[in-house]
Design a protein around this motif. Structure first.
Motif, mmCIF file in Angstrom:
data_model
loop_
_atom_site.group_PDB
_atom_site.id
_atom_site.type_symbol
_atom_site.label_atom_id
_atom_site.label_comp_id
_atom_site.label_asym_id
_atom_site.label_seq_id
_atom_site.Cartn_x
_atom_site.Cartn_y
_atom_site.Cartn_z
ATOM 1 N N VAL A 16 0.930 -1.117 0.041
ATOM 2 C CA VAL A 16 -0.012 -0.061 -0.056
ATOM 3 C C VAL A 16 0.958 1.300 -0.025
ATOM 4 O O VAL A 16 0.600 2.088 -0.915
ATOM 5 C CB VAL A 16 -1.023 0.082 0.972
ATOM 6 C CG1 VAL A 16 -1.519 1.257 1.404
ATOM 7 C CG2 VAL A 16 -2.009 -1.174 0.870
ATOM 8 N N VAL A 17 1.859 1.126 0.786
ATOM 9 C CA VAL A 17 2.779 2.410 1.044
ATOM 10 C C VAL A 17 3.502 2.697 -0.113
ATOM 11 O O VAL A 17 3.918 3.671 -0.959
ATOM 12 C CB VAL A 17 3.904 2.175 2.129
ATOM 13 C CG1 VAL A 17 4.811 3.354 2.194
ATOM 14 C CG2 VAL A 17 3.106 2.317 3.451
ATOM 15 N N LEU A 18 3.921 1.388 -1.012
ATOM 16 C CA LEU A 18 4.762 1.547 -2.326
ATOM 17 C C LEU A 18 3.894 2.033 -3.335
ATOM 18 O O LEU A 18 4.343 2.984 -4.140
ATOM 19 C CB LEU A 18 5.025 0.215 -2.797
ATOM 20 C CG LEU A 18 5.749 0.158 -3.867
ATOM 21 C CD1 LEU A 18 7.211 0.785 -4.270
ATOM 22 C CD2 LEU A 18 5.992 -1.480 -4.456
ATOM 23 N N PHE A 19 2.533 1.925 -3.545
ATOM 24 C CA PHE A 19 1.856 2.419 -4.609
ATOM 25 C C PHE A 19 1.414 4.015 -4.144
ATOM 26 O O PHE A 19 1.010 4.737 -5.224
ATOM 27 C CB PHE A 19 0.442 1.772 -4.688
ATOM 28 C CG PHE A 19 0.623 0.311 -5.330
ATOM 29 C CD1 PHE A 19 1.362 0.453 -6.697
ATOM 30 C CD2 PHE A 19 0.496 -0.859 -4.910
ATOM 31 C CE1 PHE A 19 1.426 -0.609 -7.470
ATOM 32 C CE2 PHE A 19 0.761 -2.195 -5.479
ATOM 33 C CZ PHE A 19 1.236 -1.966 -6.976
ATOM 34 N N CYS A 20 1.693 4.140 -2.919
ATOM 35 C CA CYS A 20 1.545 5.712 -2.674
ATOM 36 C C CYS A 20 2.855 6.307 -2.819
ATOM 37 O O CYS A 20 2.501 7.695 -3.367
ATOM 38 C CB CYS A 20 0.995 5.995 -1.369
ATOM 39 S SG CYS A 20 -0.484 5.209 -0.794
ATOM 40 N N VAL A 21 4.109 5.825 -2.563
ATOM 41 C CA VAL A 21 5.186 6.729 -2.827
ATOM 42 C C VAL A 21 5.590 6.604 -4.660
ATOM 43 O O VAL A 21 6.505 7.502 -4.775
ATOM 44 C CB VAL A 21 6.337 5.877 -2.074
ATOM 45 C CG1 VAL A 21 7.692 6.063 -2.556
ATOM 46 C CG2 VAL A 21 5.895 6.031 -0.461
ATOM 47 N N LEU A 22 5.124 5.505 -5.346
ATOM 48 C CA LEU A 22 5.715 5.443 -6.485
ATOM 49 C C LEU A 22 5.545 6.736 -7.430
ATOM 50 O O LEU A 22 6.215 7.080 -8.146
ATOM 51 C CB LEU A 22 5.057 4.237 -7.300
ATOM 52 C CG LEU A 22 5.605 3.115 -7.050
ATOM 53 C CD1 LEU A 22 4.847 1.824 -7.810
ATOM 54 C CD2 LEU A 22 7.152 2.808 -7.505
ATOM 55 N N PRO A 23 4.209 7.477 -7.245
ATOM 56 C CA PRO A 23 4.086 8.736 -8.202
ATOM 57 C C PRO A 23 5.018 9.820 -8.036
ATOM 58 O O PRO A 23 5.264 10.891 -8.673
ATOM 59 C CB PRO A 23 2.811 9.024 -8.047
ATOM 60 C CG PRO A 23 2.143 7.836 -7.366
ATOM 61 C CD PRO A 23 3.085 7.221 -7.006
ATOM 62 N N ILE A 24 5.611 9.773 -6.688
ATOM 63 C CA ILE A 24 6.235 11.057 -6.264
ATOM 64 C C ILE A 24 7.531 11.277 -7.273
ATOM 65 O O ILE A 24 8.469 10.479 -7.072
ATOM 66 C CB ILE A 24 6.803 10.955 -4.647
ATOM 67 C CG1 ILE A 24 5.622 10.606 -3.781
ATOM 68 C CG2 ILE A 24 7.611 11.965 -4.421
ATOM 69 C CD1 ILE A 24 5.959 10.342 -2.372
ATOM 70 N N GLY A 25 7.535 12.462 -7.505
ATOM 71 C CA GLY A 25 8.723 13.049 -8.463
ATOM 72 C C GLY A 25 8.991 12.573 -9.820
ATOM 73 O O GLY A 25 9.909 12.462 -10.312
ATOM 74 N N VAL A 26 8.115 11.716 -10.269
ATOM 75 C CA VAL A 26 8.025 11.272 -11.605
ATOM 76 C C VAL A 26 7.661 12.612 -12.664
ATOM 77 O O VAL A 26 6.899 13.380 -12.474
ATOM 78 C CB VAL A 26 6.751 10.174 -11.849
ATOM 79 C CG1 VAL A 26 6.692 9.592 -13.254
ATOM 80 C CG2 VAL A 26 6.995 8.908 -11.022
ATOM 81 N N LYS A 27 8.686 12.317 -13.788
ATOM 82 C CA LYS A 27 8.351 13.587 -14.721
ATOM 83 C C LYS A 27 8.532 12.524 -16.091
ATOM 84 O O LYS A 27 9.427 11.722 -16.089
ATOM 85 C CB LYS A 27 9.543 14.594 -14.611
ATOM 86 C CG LYS A 27 9.647 15.505 -13.538
ATOM 87 C CD LYS A 27 10.677 16.307 -13.653
ATOM 88 C CE LYS A 27 10.859 17.349 -12.295
ATOM 89 N NZ LYS A 27 11.809 18.086 -12.088
#
Length: 87
Positions: A16-27
């Motif tokens: 659950v935390v991984l899927f919350c963290v994955l979009p952070i900082g993606v360009k």
């Protein structure tokens, strides 16, 4: 709580935390000002930094699992507490 239950709880918390963290900082390449390769998807990230995100996820999951374990081990929250029925 057995070791099996705890390990399953940790895996669920981690995912659950991984899927919350994955979009952070993606360009995307358009946002980063880079050119796309032929056949590359428009939404493909330039530098996803997966190693950092896995370590960040592990650290956050350890803290959340620690809270989960303390609540379960010391019986800090019971069914009567949730339903508002005092002893």
């Amino acid at each position: 709580m057995t070791w099996f239950n705890n390990s399953i709880a940790f895996v669920i918390i981690y995912m659950v935390v991984l899927f919350c963290v994955l979009p952070i900082g993606v360009k995307t390449p358009d946002e980063a000002g880079e050119t796309k390769l032929p056949g590359q998807a428009d939404s493909a990230p330039v530098n996803p930094r997966l190693g950092f995100k896995f370590l960040l996820t592990f650290a956050i999951s350890c803290v959340l699992f620690g809270i989960y374990f303390a609540v379960g081990y010391y019986d800090l929250l019971g069914l009567n507490d949730l339903l508002g029925r005092g002893l």
